[in-house]
Design an enzyme around this catalytic site. Structure first.
Site, PDB file in Angstrom:
ATOM      1  N   THR A  19       0.840  -1.198   0.000  1.00 38.44           N
ATOM      2  CA  THR A  19       0.000   0.000   0.000  1.00 38.44           C
ATOM      3  C   THR A  19       0.877   1.251   0.000  1.00 38.44           C
ATOM      4  OG1 THR A  19      -1.704  -1.219   1.156  1.00 38.44           O
ATOM      5  CG2 THR A  19      -1.871   1.176   1.243  1.00 38.44           C
ATOM      6  N   CYS A  72      25.503   9.694   6.351  1.00 37.54           N
ATOM      7  CA  CYS A  72      25.178   8.342   6.795  1.00 37.54           C
ATOM      8  C   CYS A  72      26.412   7.538   7.166  1.00 37.54           C
ATOM      9  CB  CYS A  72      24.356   7.611   5.754  1.00 37.54           C
ATOM     10  SG  CYS A  72      24.947   7.854   4.116  1.00 37.54           S
TER      11      CYS A  72
END
Ligand code: PLP
Length: 382
Positions: free
Chosen positions: A236, A323
């Site tokens: 979804t 990161c």
């Protein structure tokens, strides 16, 4: 401490106010599932397709060539993973300075028996199309070279690489996470087969991005399940993320004509100022670099300590890439560029946006200079 000076746009951009405003209803009132037949589901479906059209327009693609993902990492993984079918050995050419989303996926592919060539850059972080060409084999399945480097900001000759890949009939992927929304992108005329983008790098929200797949080059599904994303990426839809991505794409399209021209003078001023610090070295290409990117290595200091001291003074910057800034090993990008050993640990990335002004730059440059001095002094006294 005065105001916070945010100078880490390459790590993430602040979501634009108008993007957030248009997204808020999708957190609560507009909760329909785009696959549902009810009215709110149909409204959600329309919103997904509108966002797809906006994303496509930003890079010169058609809407049915855009597939929403959870971000740049997923888009990179999708292309690389699905270009190497299980059970057969594939040959891939990439660069040694890619984001870890590409590098670590390639390492995993190598463990599965695939062959990956990591083409090295020159000392300015430039990848030569001729160096890529030398490695092309009959069984080369993919060329993957980032559009612009997230650490040193060097912009690669993407159009040239695209033209060469087309000549050999090899799909060409570019990780354009640092570029989309900030510089014009034209996937068609530059012969880009696949392109990765991430909304939180262009004033959207985290956890949403897209993969562009040229028509006729669709990859096998990334996730199996329902029919979402044309059956290629089930699950979804992330409605707030996708709506925000579409709004951010529109927001950026309006800024493209002037954003780079507004940020470049700030970048150049910062570079000018930091060059005056003894033992400082500008990394990356002085000309072909991202409009907001400043990257320096300072001899004899630790970049992480410098970033922390600056943070204490309200200046938010990065030691190398966001990161990997918690890791202590030297940057793979700087190592591949053969940066001298005494500079390697002293990396500082400053990435600028249009909310900043010349006074902010002068202030931050002064604080950087003072803190470099301070760290060197501390080192001498240990
Ligand atoms: N590729 C590049 C060049 C990046 O700079 C980043 C993020 O820093 C990514 C990929 C990963 O994108 P995301 O954070 O959306 O997974």
């Amino acid at each position: 401490m005065g105001k916070m000076l945010y100078m880490d746009y390459a790590a993430t951009t602040p979501p634009a106010a108008e993007v957030v405003q248009k997204t808020l209803p999708w957190l609560r009132e507009k909760f329909g599932n785009p696959s549902a037949v009810c009215q709110n589901g149909q409204e959600a479906r329309k919103a997904v397709e509108e966002a797809r059209r906006s994303a496509a327009k930003l890079i010169g693609a058609d809407a049915d060539e855009i597939f929403f993902t959870s971000g740049g990492t997923e888009a990179d993984n999708w292309v690389l993973e699905r270009s190497c079918p299980h059970g057969c050995s594939s040959h891939i050419i990439t660069s040694a300075i890619e984001h870890h989303a590409v590098i670590n996926t390639c390492k995993a592919l190598e463990k599965r028996g695939n062959k990956v060539i990591y083409v090295g850059p020159d000392d300015k972080g430039r990848i030569s199309p001729r160096d890529i060409e030398r490695h092309i084999r009959k069984d080369t399945r993919l060329i993957s070279v980032m559009f612009a480097n997230n650490e040193v900001g060097t912009i690669q000759p993407v159009a040239e690489i695209g033209a060469m890949a087309k000549e050999y009939g090899i799909p060409f992927h570019t990780d354009a996470v640092q570029v989309v929304g900030h510089l014009p992108v034209d996937v068609k005329s530059w012969n880009i087969t696949y392109l990765s983008a991430s909304a939180h790098k262009f004033y959207g929200l985290k956890g949403c991005g897209f993969l562009y797949c040229k028509k006729g080059f669709e990859l096998p599904p990334l996730l199996y399940g329902g029919a979402q994303e044309n059956g290629l990426r089930a699950g979804t839809e992330n409605m707030p993320g996708i709506v925000a991505l579409g709004e951010a794409a529109k927001f950026c399209a309006g800024r493209l004509p002037w954003e780079a021209a507004a940020v470049k003078p700030l970048r150049n001023l910062m570079i000018e100022q930091l060059k005056m610090i003894p033992g400082s070295h500008l990394m990356g290409d002085p000309q072909r670099r991202l409009p907001g990117n400043v990257h320096f290595c300072f001899e004899g200091i630790d970049g992480r300590s410098l970033a922390l001291l600056l943070q204490q003074e309200g200046i938010c910057v990065s030691a190398g890439a966001a990161c990997s800034s918690s890791q202590s090993e030297a940057s793979h990008v700087l190592s591949a560029m053969h940066v001298q050993k005494d500079c390697l640990q002293g990396a500082l990335r400053i990435s600028l946006g249009t909310e900043l002004n010349r006074q902010d730059i002068m202030y931050a440059a002064r604080r950087i200079s003072e803190n470099v001095e301070r760290l060197r002094h501390m080192d001498q006294n240990i």
